[in-house]
Design a protein around this motif. Structure first.
Motif, PDB file in Angstrom:
ATOM      1  N   LYS A 204      82.397 -54.358  77.076  1.00 23.71           N
ATOM      2  CA  LYS A 204      82.887 -54.342  78.615  1.00 23.71           C
ATOM      3  C   LYS A 204      84.113 -54.803  78.907  1.00 23.71           C
ATOM      4  O   LYS A 204      84.953 -54.140  79.455  1.00 23.71           O
ATOM      5  CB  LYS A 204      81.657 -55.196  79.586  1.00 23.71           C
ATOM      6  N   ALA A 205      84.268 -55.929  78.439  1.00 23.21           N
ATOM      7  CA  ALA A 205      85.911 -56.374  78.577  1.00 23.21           C
ATOM      8  C   ALA A 205      86.812 -55.489  77.828  1.00 23.21           C
ATOM      9  O   ALA A 205      87.985 -55.333  78.174  1.00 23.21           O
ATOM     10  CB  ALA A 205      86.011 -57.938  77.935  1.00 23.21           C
ATOM     11  N   LYS A 211      91.007 -49.225  79.683  1.00 27.54           N
ATOM     12  CA  LYS A 211      91.047 -48.476  80.874  1.00 27.54           C
ATOM     13  C   LYS A 211      92.442 -48.752  81.550  1.00 27.54           C
ATOM     14  O   LYS A 211      93.173 -47.905  82.067  1.00 27.54           O
ATOM     15  CB  LYS A 211      89.979 -48.757  81.808  1.00 27.54           C
ATOM     16  N   GLN A 212      92.798 -50.351  81.522  1.00 29.74           N
ATOM     17  CA  GLN A 212      93.980 -50.695  82.220  1.00 29.74           C
ATOM     18  C   GLN A 212      95.108 -50.332  81.594  1.00 29.74           C
ATOM     19  O   GLN A 212      96.402 -50.073  82.283  1.00 29.74           O
ATOM     20  CB  GLN A 212      93.839 -52.233  82.530  1.00 29.74           C
ATOM     21  N   ALA A 217      99.883 -46.953  81.115  1.00 33.65           N
ATOM     22  CA  ALA A 217     100.725 -45.985  80.383  1.00 33.65           C
ATOM     23  C   ALA A 217     100.767 -44.599  81.016  1.00 33.65           C
ATOM     24  O   ALA A 217     101.783 -43.980  80.795  1.00 33.65           O
ATOM     25  CB  ALA A 217     100.117 -45.504  78.994  1.00 33.65           C
ATOM     26  N   GLU A 218     100.234 -44.376  82.107  1.00 30.16           N
ATOM     27  CA  GLU A 218     100.044 -43.073  82.464  1.00 30.16           C
ATOM     28  C   GLU A 218     100.721 -43.109  84.034  1.00 30.16           C
ATOM     29  O   GLU A 218     100.793 -41.964  84.800  1.00 30.16           O
ATOM     30  CB  GLU A 218      98.682 -42.338  82.671  1.00 30.16           C
ATOM     31  N   THR A 219     100.902 -44.171  84.461  1.00 34.76           N
ATOM     32  CA  THR A 219     101.418 -44.257  86.056  1.00 34.76           C
ATOM     33  C   THR A 219     102.757 -45.010  86.273  1.00 34.76           C
ATOM     34  O   THR A 219     103.130 -45.952  85.453  1.00 34.76           O
ATOM     35  CB  THR A 219     100.169 -45.150  86.723  1.00 34.76           C
ATOM     36  N   ASP A 220     103.416 -44.443  87.162  1.00 31.62           N
ATOM     37  CA  ASP A 220     104.912 -45.075  87.468  1.00 31.62           C
ATOM     38  C   ASP A 220     104.645 -46.196  88.017  1.00 31.62           C
ATOM     39  O   ASP A 220     103.821 -46.240  89.098  1.00 31.62           O
ATOM     40  CB  ASP A 220     105.409 -44.056  88.274  1.00 31.62           C
ATOM     41  N   PRO A 221     105.200 -47.479  87.692  1.00 29.61           N
ATOM     42  CA  PRO A 221     104.900 -48.806  88.343  1.00 29.61           C
ATOM     43  C   PRO A 221     105.464 -48.613  89.733  1.00 29.61           C
ATOM     44  O   PRO A 221     104.954 -49.533  90.675  1.00 29.61           O
ATOM     45  CB  PRO A 221     105.616 -49.826  87.504  1.00 29.61           C
ATOM     46  N   LEU A 222     106.661 -47.872  89.908  1.00 31.84           N
ATOM     47  CA  LEU A 222     107.213 -48.166  91.383  1.00 31.84           C
ATOM     48  C   LEU A 222     106.448 -47.225  92.377  1.00 31.84           C
ATOM     49  O   LEU A 222     106.342 -47.927  93.520  1.00 31.84           O
ATOM     50  CB  LEU A 222     108.614 -47.516  91.232  1.00 31.84           C
ATOM     51  N   THR A 223     106.031 -46.157  92.295  1.00 32.99           N
ATOM     52  CA  THR A 223     105.331 -45.341  92.995  1.00 32.99           C
ATOM     53  C   THR A 223     103.872 -45.215  93.057  1.00 32.99           C
ATOM     54  O   THR A 223     103.070 -44.629  93.804  1.00 32.99           O
ATOM     55  CB  THR A 223     105.923 -43.845  92.913  1.00 32.99           C
TER      56      THR A 223
END
Length: 263
Positions: A204-205, A211-212, A217-223
């Motif tokens: 689970k961990a 997932k995190q 890796a796929e998300t822009d940290p600013l927007t």
């Protein structure tokens, strides 16, 4: 000619290795593709292995019991070998590991209790019951597996202590042997529960961490919107579907970045 043969040898070995890997993948994974450690593929693999092990053990032992003229034991073992064979074909056809897992575990309960009740061959039937906790806890999970193992243990106690007086059917065990069988089974049950619980917590961990990392890796940290990699991944997943893509451009935005910084 020898130099040519030596030059071709690595390619031949590589082809043989690839052929062997494809055969193993076809036999054990049923050709399933994707992440090799995904939960579906892992469970399908292990249910398949449980089914194969059931066939490998019950069929030869059934033939051996038939050779010794132990007709009832032979019929029971061969019947279970047939059930495991049918389960194997059904799993290969449908890849429904949940139904196939139940087809394995509940006949396994019955077979183990029958071996304890009759004594198997010369009173050695009880030696097979120690594989039950690990299989049950993996297939049914911690909560349901523990409940079923408690019920199985109670039935085991009833058979060993109260059915011994049934003449002609139940095998009579010595008092010391009965106690040691129950005690050792409870120890194996307890250790299997601890191991399965720790593995479930670890998995689970690991799943949450994976997932995190995937989101980062796929998300822009600013927007907090998808970046280029994330958009490309979504487009690949939606291949063949109807899509809408909106592009927004802000004039002279570079000047804002240069003057105030990207943050």
């Amino acid at each position: 000619m020898s130099e040519v043969a030596r030059g071709c040898q690595p390619d031949a070995q590589r082809d043989n290795k690839n052929l062997m890997q494809r055969c193993v993948h076809h036999v054990f994974y049923f050709g399933l593709s994707g992440e090799i450690f995904s939960e579906q593929i892992r469970r399908t693999l292990l249910v398949n292995l449980f089914s194969i092990v059931g066939i490998v053990f019950t069929f030869p032992l059934g033939i051996a019991a038939l050779y010794r003229s132990n007709t009832w034991l032979a019929l029971v073992l061969l019947c279970f070998a047939f059930i495991f064979c049918i389960n194997q074909f059904y799993l290969r056809r449908t890849r429904n590991h949940e139904i196939c897992a139940n087809i394995i575990i509940y006949p396994l309960y019955f077979l183990m209790l029958y071996l304890v009740f009759t004594g198997g061959v010369n009173g050695t039937g009880y030696v097979w019951i120690f594989c039950v906790p690990a299989v049950s806890l993996f297939i049914q999970g911690i909560k349901r597996g523990v409940i079923e193992m408690v019920i199985f243990t109670l039935l085991l106690i009833v058979i060993l202590y109260f059915f011994a007086s049934v003449y002609g059917f139940a095998f009579h065990y010595d008092e010391d042997l009965r106690f040691r069988v129950i005690a050792s089974f409870i120890v194996v049950f307890f250790l299997s529960t601890i191991y399965e619980y720790s593995m479930s917590r670890f998995n689970k961990a690991l799943h949450e961490s994976s997932k995190q990392l995937k989101e980062q890796a796929e998300t822009d940290p600013l927007t907090q919107l998808l970046n280029r990699r994330g958009m490309q991944q979504r487009l690949e997943e939606a291949e063949g579907a109807e899509l809408r893509l909106v592009l927004i451009d802000v004039d002279y935005f570079k000047n804002i970045n240069d003057q105030y910084g990207h943050d």
